[in-house]
Design a protein around this motif. Structure first.
Motif, mmCIF file in Angstrom:
data_model
loop_
_atom_site.group_PDB
_atom_site.id
_atom_site.type_symbol
_atom_site.label_atom_id
_atom_site.label_comp_id
_atom_site.label_asym_id
_atom_site.label_seq_id
_atom_site.Cartn_x
_atom_site.Cartn_y
_atom_site.Cartn_z
ATOM 1 N N LEU A 60 0.828 -1.208 0.000
ATOM 2 C CA LEU A 60 0.000 0.000 0.000
ATOM 3 C C LEU A 60 0.861 1.256 0.000
ATOM 4 O O LEU A 60 0.527 2.246 -0.654
ATOM 5 C CB LEU A 60 -0.937 0.000 1.195
ATOM 6 C CG LEU A 60 -2.077 -1.018 1.144
ATOM 7 C CD1 LEU A 60 -2.879 -0.982 2.441
ATOM 8 C CD2 LEU A 60 -2.978 -0.721 -0.027
ATOM 9 N N GLU A 63 2.111 1.812 -3.473
ATOM 10 C CA GLU A 63 1.036 2.284 -4.339
ATOM 11 C C GLU A 63 0.735 3.759 -4.070
ATOM 12 O O GLU A 63 0.561 4.546 -5.000
ATOM 13 C CB GLU A 63 -0.216 1.445 -4.113
ATOM 14 C CG GLU A 63 -1.338 1.794 -5.056
ATOM 15 C CD GLU A 63 -2.551 0.899 -4.887
ATOM 16 O OE1 GLU A 63 -3.518 1.130 -5.628
ATOM 17 O OE2 GLU A 63 -2.530 0.004 -4.028
ATOM 18 N N ARG A 64 0.707 4.143 -2.785
ATOM 19 C CA ARG A 64 0.476 5.551 -2.435
ATOM 20 C C ARG A 64 1.584 6.436 -2.994
ATOM 21 O O ARG A 64 1.318 7.503 -3.537
ATOM 22 C CB ARG A 64 0.395 5.714 -0.919
ATOM 23 C CG ARG A 64 -0.981 5.531 -0.385
ATOM 24 C CD ARG A 64 -1.069 5.936 1.081
ATOM 25 N NE ARG A 64 -1.632 4.804 1.777
ATOM 26 C CZ ARG A 64 -0.994 4.027 2.632
ATOM 27 N NH1 ARG A 64 0.246 4.265 2.957
ATOM 28 N NH2 ARG A 64 -1.596 3.009 3.195
ATOM 29 N N LYS A 67 1.093 6.826 -6.753
ATOM 30 C CA LYS A 67 -0.009 7.731 -7.077
ATOM 31 C C LYS A 67 0.357 9.179 -6.763
ATOM 32 O O LYS A 67 -0.023 10.091 -7.499
ATOM 33 C CB LYS A 67 -1.275 7.313 -6.333
ATOM 34 C CG LYS A 67 -1.908 6.069 -6.905
ATOM 35 C CD LYS A 67 -3.196 5.729 -6.218
ATOM 36 C CE LYS A 67 -3.817 4.493 -6.854
ATOM 37 N NZ LYS A 67 -5.094 4.144 -6.242
ATOM 38 N N LYS A 68 1.100 9.379 -5.679
ATOM 39 C CA LYS A 68 1.546 10.733 -5.339
ATOM 40 C C LYS A 68 2.474 11.271 -6.417
ATOM 41 O O LYS A 68 2.358 12.424 -6.832
ATOM 42 C CB LYS A 68 2.259 10.718 -3.988
ATOM 43 C CG LYS A 68 2.741 12.067 -3.536
ATOM 44 C CD LYS A 68 3.450 11.986 -2.202
ATOM 45 C CE LYS A 68 4.004 13.345 -1.818
ATOM 46 N NZ LYS A 68 4.791 13.275 -0.597
#
Length: 107
Positions: A60, A63-64, A67-68
């Motif tokens: 996670l 993934e964060r 995306k950031k």
């Protein structure tokens, strides 16, 4: 709702009965000569350690971070577009326009 529940219960009890069943396949794709062999697993339906070697698992946090990074790149592209295409004088003004929801000028 009752039909859905009945179908789910049916799947839970029917699917395990196919475990360990080895069948020959015809050229049309039908199964024939099925024999129950305890402990046998169909290689077409079973994932092995060899299959898993090339797979990539993303946490996670990864993934964060991804995306950031994508968001920051899109924001930079939007700021650059507003500064050069819309002739916004400063970076701060471009950011204010983005946050205010001001649409870009169409030429």
């Amino acid at each position: 709702m009752k039909k859905l529940l009945l179908v789910l219960i049916g799947i839970c009890f029917v699917c395990p009965s196919f475990a360990g069943t080895k069948c020959d396949r015809t050229p049309e794709g039908y199964e024939t000569n099925c024999v129950h062999i305890p402990g046998w697993k169909d290689p077409d339906l079973t994932i092995t350690e060899e299959d898993m070697k090339g797979m990539v698992y993303v946490t996670l946090a990864q993934e964060r971070a991804f995306k950031k990074k994508q968001f920051e790149q899109a924001l930079e592209n939007e700021i650059t577009a507003r500064m050069y295409q819309d002739r916004v004088p400063t970076r701060e003004q471009a950011i204010e326009d983005i946050l205010a929801g001001v649409p870009r000028k169409v030429r």
